[in-house]
Design an enzyme around this catalytic site. Structure first.
Site, mmCIF file in Angstrom:
data_model
loop_
_atom_site.group_PDB
_atom_site.id
_atom_site.type_symbol
_atom_site.label_atom_id
_atom_site.label_comp_id
_atom_site.label_asym_id
_atom_site.label_seq_id
_atom_site.Cartn_x
_atom_site.Cartn_y
_atom_site.Cartn_z
ATOM 1 N N GLU A 103 1.099 -1.397 -0.276
ATOM 2 C CA GLU A 103 0.528 -0.127 0.067
ATOM 3 C C GLU A 103 0.453 1.194 -0.054
ATOM 4 O O GLU A 103 1.930 1.525 0.714
ATOM 5 C CB GLU A 103 -1.085 0.032 1.138
ATOM 6 C CG GLU A 103 -2.474 -0.184 1.473
ATOM 7 C CD GLU A 103 -3.568 0.868 1.109
ATOM 8 O OE1 GLU A 103 -2.511 1.277 -0.212
ATOM 9 O OE2 GLU A 103 -4.279 0.782 1.257
ATOM 10 N N ASP A 104 0.800 1.861 -0.297
ATOM 11 C CA ASP A 104 0.903 3.524 -0.444
ATOM 12 C C ASP A 104 1.172 4.433 1.071
ATOM 13 O O ASP A 104 1.864 4.679 1.444
ATOM 14 C CB ASP A 104 1.001 4.563 -1.437
ATOM 15 C CG ASP A 104 -0.244 4.578 -1.558
ATOM 16 O OD1 ASP A 104 -1.536 4.074 -0.995
ATOM 17 O OD2 ASP A 104 -0.978 5.240 -2.504
ATOM 18 N N ASP B 274 -4.410 4.958 5.991
ATOM 19 C CA ASP B 274 -5.062 6.887 6.328
ATOM 20 C C ASP B 274 -6.304 5.926 7.306
ATOM 21 O O ASP B 274 -5.667 5.619 8.435
ATOM 22 C CB ASP B 274 -5.569 7.650 4.900
ATOM 23 C CG ASP B 274 -6.397 9.013 5.590
ATOM 24 O OD1 ASP B 274 -6.521 8.874 7.009
ATOM 25 O OD2 ASP B 274 -6.579 9.866 4.428
ATOM 26 N N SER B 275 -7.460 6.014 6.837
ATOM 27 C CA SER B 275 -8.497 5.734 7.628
ATOM 28 C C SER B 275 -8.107 4.066 8.164
ATOM 29 O O SER B 275 -8.827 3.738 9.049
ATOM 30 C CB SER B 275 -9.798 6.243 7.401
ATOM 31 O OG SER B 275 -9.914 4.934 6.211
ATOM 32 N N THR C 147 -9.947 0.689 3.742
ATOM 33 C CA THR C 147 -8.831 0.115 1.926
ATOM 34 C C THR C 147 -8.494 -1.555 2.576
ATOM 35 O O THR C 147 -9.264 -2.580 2.542
ATOM 36 C CB THR C 147 -8.521 0.718 1.418
ATOM 37 O OG1 THR C 147 -8.643 2.263 1.304
ATOM 38 C CG2 THR C 147 -7.374 -0.429 0.463
ATOM 39 N N LYS D 87 -0.570 7.290 8.810
ATOM 40 C CA LYS D 87 -0.919 8.412 9.720
ATOM 41 C C LYS D 87 -1.213 7.481 10.541
ATOM 42 O O LYS D 87 -0.956 8.915 11.960
ATOM 43 C CB LYS D 87 -2.410 8.648 8.975
ATOM 44 C CG LYS D 87 -1.406 9.897 7.294
ATOM 45 C CD LYS D 87 -2.726 10.682 6.530
ATOM 46 C CE LYS D 87 -2.664 11.318 5.890
ATOM 47 N NZ LYS D 87 -3.260 12.271 5.659
ATOM 48 N N PHE E 150 -2.070 16.288 3.536
ATOM 49 C CA PHE E 150 -2.821 15.576 2.271
ATOM 50 C C PHE E 150 -1.833 15.513 1.207
ATOM 51 O O PHE E 150 -0.746 16.361 0.575
ATOM 52 C CB PHE E 150 -3.623 16.956 1.505
ATOM 53 C CG PHE E 150 -4.268 16.267 0.426
ATOM 54 C CD1 PHE E 150 -5.707 15.154 1.046
ATOM 55 C CD2 PHE E 150 -3.562 15.563 -0.699
ATOM 56 C CE1 PHE E 150 -6.327 14.278 -0.419
ATOM 57 C CE2 PHE E 150 -4.605 14.390 -1.732
ATOM 58 C CZ PHE E 150 -5.381 14.032 -1.642
ATOM 59 N N ASP F 55 -1.828 10.815 -4.843
ATOM 60 C CA ASP F 55 -2.268 12.112 -6.245
ATOM 61 C C ASP F 55 -3.333 12.538 -5.124
ATOM 62 O O ASP F 55 -3.825 12.544 -4.560
ATOM 63 C CB ASP F 55 -3.401 11.137 -7.262
ATOM 64 C CG ASP F 55 -4.475 10.777 -6.554
ATOM 65 O OD1 ASP F 55 -4.749 9.427 -5.768
ATOM 66 O OD2 ASP F 55 -5.856 10.964 -7.097
ATOM 67 N N ARG G 278 0.888 12.243 -9.497
ATOM 68 C CA ARG G 278 1.334 10.776 -9.140
ATOM 69 C C ARG G 278 2.527 10.491 -9.566
ATOM 70 O O ARG G 278 3.664 9.256 -8.483
ATOM 71 C CB ARG G 278 0.803 9.776 -9.802
ATOM 72 C CG ARG G 278 -0.889 9.489 -8.978
ATOM 73 C CD ARG G 278 -1.716 8.188 -9.642
ATOM 74 N NE ARG G 278 -2.545 8.079 -9.039
ATOM 75 C CZ ARG G 278 -3.259 7.799 -8.646
ATOM 76 N NH1 ARG G 278 -2.903 7.322 -7.424
ATOM 77 N NH2 ARG G 278 -4.681 7.413 -8.471
HETATM 78 C C1 PRP Z 1 -6.000 5.495 -1.170
HETATM 79 C C2 PRP Z 1 -4.955 5.264 -1.168
HETATM 80 C C3 PRP Z 1 -5.135 4.011 -0.188
HETATM 81 C C4 PRP Z 1 -6.365 4.539 0.510
HETATM 82 C C5 PRP Z 1 -5.564 4.628 1.806
HETATM 83 O O1 PRP Z 1 -6.610 5.024 -2.585
HETATM 84 O O2 PRP Z 1 -3.976 5.144 -2.248
HETATM 85 O O3 PRP Z 1 -5.191 2.991 -1.209
HETATM 86 O O4 PRP Z 1 -7.019 5.853 0.220
HETATM 87 O O5 PRP Z 1 -6.263 5.294 2.438
HETATM 88 P P1 PRP Z 1 -7.765 4.936 3.835
HETATM 89 O O6 PRP Z 1 -6.368 4.130 4.996
HETATM 90 O O7 PRP Z 1 -8.725 6.078 4.210
HETATM 91 O O8 PRP Z 1 -8.421 3.497 3.784
HETATM 92 P P2 PRP Z 1 -7.283 5.907 -3.496
HETATM 93 O O9 PRP Z 1 -8.900 5.189 -3.148
HETATM 94 O O10 PRP Z 1 -7.706 7.234 -3.103
HETATM 95 O O11 PRP Z 1 -6.672 5.464 -4.742
HETATM 96 P P3 PRP Z 1 -5.534 5.223 -5.816
HETATM 97 O O12 PRP Z 1 -4.754 4.148 -4.762
HETATM 98 O O13 PRP Z 1 -6.036 4.847 -6.890
HETATM 99 O O14 PRP Z 1 -4.836 6.098 -5.619
#
Ligand code: PRP
Length: 179
Positions: free
Chosen positions: A100-101, A104-105, A108, A132, A153, A160, A166
């Protein structure tokens, strides 16, 4: 040309990221002593990190990707994640390292961890470049973390804002333009 947000301060330089990714690769290499390893990148955000990471893991491995449905049905941790692209590689009995990059919450990851556990891997671990540390409960805490991320952010190195930024080789904050 007015834009809603502007690139702010550099938070992690390209050199600092490269040094940490090298360390992560060594940690991961030392962790997996036996067995088949599948490195699963969650698109799109992980695409640059994953490319750099796997080049720092000298053991045999295979690379595949996941594309999960976005927050279309709201930000709740529903558990009913939909895969728009499902790995072609069989996952049963293999070590799965989900890349994962940013965490956050944690929504995902929580949804994906439940889904991937259902595939009966030999093990399931997470490698996140940024964490985070605000997720209230994570089904599985990432074993490998690049950096704790500030509550900003962040864009660049795969991350992105509305699909922009990106490609930046560093990570920066995004800020409202100064008046
Ligand atoms: C972003 C990011 C993580 C996720 C993190 O993905 O790449 O996968 O949100 O957020 P969370 O911990 O609150 O779930 P996004 O849905 O924006 O898709 P992307 O990877 O295509 O940018």
């Amino acid at each position: 040309m007015p834009t809603a947000l502007e690139l702010g301060a550099e938070v992690f330089s390209a050199d600092r990221i490269a040094a940490r990714v090298e360390e992560l690769g060594a940690e991961i290499n030392a962790h997996y002593l036996t067995g088949d390893l599948i490195v699963l990148g969650l698109l799109k955000g992980s695409f640059i990190f994953l490319g750099d990471l796997v080049r720092n893991i000298p053991r045999p491995l295979q690379v595949d990707f996941l594309v999960a449905s976005s927050y279309g049905s709201g930000r709740s941790t529903s558990g009913d994640v939909r895969l728009l692209y499902d790995p072609e590689t069989g996952l049963r009995g293999k070590h799965i390292l989900l890349v994962e990059d940013i965490v956050d919450s944690g929504n995902t990851l929580n949804r994906l961890v439940r889904l991937l556990r259902g595939r009966e891997p030999r093990s399931l671990e997470i490698c996140a470049l940024l964490h985070k540390r605000i997720a209230r409960s994570l089904e599985l805490e990432p074993r490998f973390v690049g950096f704790n991320a500030p509550p900003l952010f962040l864009v660049g190195y795969g991350l992105d804002h509305a699909e922009d930024y990106r490609h930046l080789p560093f990570i920066a904050s995004l800020e409202a333009p100064k008046e």
